[in-house]
Design a protein around this motif. Sequence first.
Motif, PDB file in Angstrom:
ATOM      1  N   ILE A   1       7.223   0.651  -0.629  1.00  0.00           N
ATOM      2  CA  ILE A   1       5.830   0.571  -0.188  1.00  0.00           C
ATOM      3  C   ILE A   1       5.658   0.068   1.238  1.00  0.00           C
ATOM      4  N   ILE A   2       6.772  -0.247   1.939  1.00  0.00           N
ATOM      5  CA  ILE A   2       6.584  -0.760   3.303  1.00  0.00           C
ATOM      6  C   ILE A   2       5.962   0.298   4.203  1.00  0.00           C
ATOM      7  N   GLN A   3       6.478   1.533   4.117  1.00  0.00           N
ATOM      8  CA  GLN A   3       5.956   2.600   4.968  1.00  0.00           C
ATOM      9  C   GLN A   3       4.462   2.853   4.708  1.00  0.00           C
ATOM     10  N   PRO A   4       4.035   3.050   3.434  1.00  0.00           N
ATOM     11  CA  PRO A   4       2.592   3.234   3.210  1.00  0.00           C
ATOM     12  C   PRO A   4       1.738   2.036   3.633  1.00  0.00           C
TER      13      PRO A   4
ATOM     14  N   ILE B   1     -11.763  -6.510   7.876  1.00  0.00           N
ATOM     15  CA  ILE B   1     -12.452  -5.923   6.726  1.00  0.00           C
ATOM     16  C   ILE B   1     -11.895  -4.541   6.425  1.00  0.00           C
ATOM     17  N   ASN B   2     -11.585  -3.776   7.490  1.00  0.00           N
ATOM     18  CA  ASN B   2     -11.069  -2.432   7.282  1.00  0.00           C
ATOM     19  C   ASN B   2      -9.676  -2.443   6.678  1.00  0.00           C
ATOM     20  N   VAL B   3      -8.857  -3.429   7.036  1.00  0.00           N
ATOM     21  CA  VAL B   3      -7.527  -3.498   6.416  1.00  0.00           C
ATOM     22  C   VAL B   3      -7.690  -3.705   4.913  1.00  0.00           C
ATOM     23  N   ARG B   4      -8.616  -4.610   4.534  1.00  0.00           N
ATOM     24  CA  ARG B   4      -8.892  -4.794   3.108  1.00  0.00           C
ATOM     25  C   ARG B   4      -9.373  -3.506   2.469  1.00  0.00           C
ATOM     26  N   ALA B   5     -10.332  -2.844   3.134  1.00  0.00           N
ATOM     27  CA  ALA B   5     -10.930  -1.638   2.565  1.00  0.00           C
ATOM     28  C   ALA B   5      -9.906  -0.518   2.463  1.00  0.00           C
ATOM     29  N   SER B   6      -9.032  -0.406   3.498  1.00  0.00           N
ATOM     30  CA  SER B   6      -8.127   0.739   3.528  1.00  0.00           C
ATOM     31  C   SER B   6      -7.086   0.662   2.423  1.00  0.00           C
ATOM     32  N   THR B   7      -6.847  -0.540   1.870  1.00  0.00           N
ATOM     33  CA  THR B   7      -5.837  -0.625   0.826  1.00  0.00           C
ATOM     34  C   THR B   7      -6.276   0.069  -0.458  1.00  0.00           C
ATOM     35  N   VAL B   8      -7.590   0.239  -0.666  1.00  0.00           N
ATOM     36  CA  VAL B   8      -8.016   0.922  -1.890  1.00  0.00           C
ATOM     37  C   VAL B   8      -8.453   2.356  -1.647  1.00  0.00           C
ATOM     38  N   LEU B   9      -8.668   2.736  -0.372  1.00  0.00           N
ATOM     39  CA  LEU B   9      -9.152   4.091  -0.102  1.00  0.00           C
ATOM     40  C   LEU B   9      -8.212   5.141  -0.682  1.00  0.00           C
ATOM     41  N   GLY B  10      -6.907   4.864  -0.606  1.00  0.00           N
ATOM     42  CA  GLY B  10      -5.922   5.816  -1.088  1.00  0.00           C
ATOM     43  C   GLY B  10      -6.076   6.116  -2.561  1.00  0.00           C
ATOM     44  N   TYR B  11      -6.757   5.249  -3.265  1.00  0.00           N
ATOM     45  CA  TYR B  11      -6.973   5.481  -4.692  1.00  0.00           C
ATOM     46  C   TYR B  11      -7.633   6.827  -4.919  1.00  0.00           C
ATOM     47  N   LEU B  12      -8.472   7.258  -3.965  1.00  0.00           N
ATOM     48  CA  LEU B  12      -9.131   8.556  -4.089  1.00  0.00           C
ATOM     49  C   LEU B  12      -8.407   9.613  -3.266  1.00  0.00           C
ATOM     50  N   GLY B  13      -7.209   9.276  -2.750  1.00  0.00           N
ATOM     51  CA  GLY B  13      -6.425  10.277  -2.038  1.00  0.00           C
ATOM     52  C   GLY B  13      -6.530  10.192  -0.533  1.00  0.00           C
ATOM     53  N   ALA B  14      -7.100   9.100  -0.006  1.00  0.00           N
ATOM     54  CA  ALA B  14      -7.305   9.022   1.442  1.00  0.00           C
ATOM     55  C   ALA B  14      -6.172   8.298   2.151  1.00  0.00           C
TER      56      ALA B  14
ATOM     57  N   VAL C   1       3.571  -5.754  -7.394  1.00  0.00           N
ATOM     58  CA  VAL C   1       4.208  -5.806  -6.074  1.00  0.00           C
ATOM     59  C   VAL C   1       3.243  -5.318  -5.007  1.00  0.00           C
ATOM     60  N   ILE C   2       2.541  -4.210  -5.317  1.00  0.00           N
ATOM     61  CA  ILE C   2       1.611  -3.654  -4.329  1.00  0.00           C
ATOM     62  C   ILE C   2       0.524  -4.668  -4.001  1.00  0.00           C
ATOM     63  N   ILE C   3      -0.023  -5.306  -5.049  1.00  0.00           N
ATOM     64  CA  ILE C   3      -1.110  -6.265  -4.801  1.00  0.00           C
ATOM     65  C   ILE C   3      -0.608  -7.453  -3.989  1.00  0.00           C
ATOM     66  N   LEU C   4       0.592  -7.936  -4.333  1.00  0.00           N
ATOM     67  CA  LEU C   4       1.145  -9.075  -3.578  1.00  0.00           C
ATOM     68  C   LEU C   4       1.408  -8.692  -2.130  1.00  0.00           C
TER      69      LEU C   4
ATOM     70  N   THR D   1      -0.049  -6.325  -0.408  1.00  0.00           N
ATOM     71  CA  THR D   1      -1.344  -6.185   0.245  1.00  0.00           C
ATOM     72  C   THR D   1      -1.881  -7.548   0.651  1.00  0.00           C
ATOM     73  N   LEU D   2      -1.732  -8.488  -0.276  1.00  0.00           N
ATOM     74  CA  LEU D   2      -2.206  -9.854  -0.016  1.00  0.00           C
ATOM     75  C   LEU D   2      -1.530 -10.422   1.227  1.00  0.00           C
ATOM     76  N   VAL D   3      -0.198 -10.228   1.318  1.00  0.00           N
ATOM     77  CA  VAL D   3       0.528 -10.751   2.473  1.00  0.00           C
ATOM     78  C   VAL D   3       0.008 -10.110   3.753  1.00  0.00           C
ATOM     79  N   VAL D   4      -0.128  -8.756   3.726  1.00  0.00           N
ATOM     80  CA  VAL D   4      -0.592  -8.060   4.930  1.00  0.00           C
ATOM     81  C   VAL D   4      -1.978  -8.555   5.331  1.00  0.00           C
ATOM     82  N   VAL D   5      -2.879  -8.660   4.347  1.00  0.00           N
ATOM     83  CA  VAL D   5      -4.246  -9.087   4.651  1.00  0.00           C
ATOM     84  C   VAL D   5      -4.244 -10.489   5.243  1.00  0.00           C
ATOM     85  N   LEU D   6      -3.428 -11.368   4.658  1.00  0.00           N
ATOM     86  CA  LEU D   6      -3.389 -12.749   5.161  1.00  0.00           C
ATOM     87  C   LEU D   6      -2.836 -12.797   6.578  1.00  0.00           C
ATOM     88  N   VAL D   7      -1.766 -11.988   6.842  1.00  0.00           N
ATOM     89  CA  VAL D   7      -1.184 -11.991   8.188  1.00  0.00           C
ATOM     90  C   VAL D   7      -2.201 -11.470   9.203  1.00  0.00           C
TER      91      VAL D   7
END
Lengths: 264, 270
Positions: free
Chosen positions: A69-72, A206-219, A240-243, A245-251
């Motif tokens: 998941i590092i690349q995505p 805010i967009n980093v947070r938002a973009s983590t779920v956009l892919g759920y619909l294929g984006a 793992v994905i949620i953790l 994401t959490l690290v990326v958002v916090l950084v």
Amino acid sequence: MSTPTIPRRSWTQRYHVKGIGWTVLLLVLLVASAQMTGVNVGMFFSNLGQFTNLLVRMSNPAWDYTAVIIQPLLETIQMAILGTTIGAAFAIPFAVLSASNLIHNRWLRGLTRLFLDLVRTLPDLLLAAIFVAIFGIGSTAGVITLAIFSFGMVSKLFYEVIETIDMGPLEALESVGATKITIIWYAVLPQILNQFVSYFLYTLEINVRASTVLGYLGAGGIGVFLQRSLNEFNYNQTAVIILATLVVVLVIDGVSNHLRRVLL
Amino acid sequence: MQTTITTPSQRHSLWQRWGWLLWVLIIGIIYFWTINGLKFTGFQESASAVSKSILHGLVHPTWSYVYDGSGEDLVSLILQTLAIAFLGTIVSALISVPFAFWAARGPKEHYFLRSGSGKIVLTLIRTFPEIVLAIMFIKAVGPGSYAGVLAVSVHSVGMLGKLFGEAIENMDRGSEEAITSAGGRSSQVFALATIPTIMPEFLSYTLYRFEIAVRSASILGMVGAGGIGTPMIFAIQTRDWSKVGIILLGIVVMVLLIDSLSEQLRKRLI
């Protein structure tokens, strides 16, 4: 000696009509909402077993999935950066058009603000669903969704900044006959640049947070993997994905907060 | 007589003079990385045709969908969306109060173990994606608006707890001290001074969060958690653009109405 007059309470005040009225209204709305949504507290607790089972399966993450998941995740950040940049670039002219101290034409200002209000009503995932339908599955849809989403947000933040500037330098330039463009370049821009960058970074968060779920619909981005793991019931991968994401958002939040503190 | 105006020394250090170049370089590298990394190959040839039919659908919405008495029409589902947001926000406001007192730093506190841990927990809740929560609750209570209510209730705690906690940190402690100096017990201080002082701000933040919850309740349906999102995603998947148009219109009107109503109420509160 005159007798002190005690302020009299009106009938509505003495019997707390307003307070009781609001409470009754709130309770009626609560009961109506509970009925409409079919809330059943007992059902949640009788099915608690399934829920805890899910949590248990999430609580031992499949760490070897991290490499996948590092690349995505990086793609998600790239989507957020590009989307925010495009949105902010388009937001600047609209922010200038809706600032009441620069544009004195009430109709033009009102129309621009109405347009911005309309853009802001649309939730991000809804935009993503539509743009996936237009551009197909992939990060293009995500970038455009984030661009529109941040356009609505940034333009409002920007015109509020513009409205708070000191008008002195503007008047000075106006009195020596400077053109509108010159005034904006030499009097407006230096006053607002730091705040603009600060709000840009805030929107990026805010967009980093938002973009983590956009892919759920294929984006595009990490959301695609989130959806895959949930659909395949691989909850240890979801964890793992949620953790991650959490690290990326916090950084990103940390870097952006630091930069904004330096700027302001 | 000529006076010379002393200007501040023009001699800058190397960093002051050339530091901006470093920033330009960093930003340039970030954008190079960004644009190179993204693949814009997802374009379909049908993009313009689809956009045209979407625009056509938006201009010609299915008006018959607005209300047909079946309970599956636009008005009923919009009301259901509002119900999810309302119930979720109220429940989360109640849950947030203890979290807020946990995360708020006290006026005489020197060690931030308690408030710090509370803030970390709230950050974790805030970062947990709402739609993942919705999916988890769907496993527990089945698809439908109940799962949506639960997702909104839990997710909103992250933000409301933070806002409430900051309100507590910044509140005026005068009335608390007044009751303490008159000999009030700590329970009396809490009920007669803390709660009345903090209440308007709590209510105002709750209303603000309700505005956000309306937006998220309208998309939670896309994963099956009730509300207007479910027919929306079906309409998009079946390319029924006239129906998408009417639903979009419904969402825009709903959000505009709720935002202005909430703004009016918040103005009267503070």
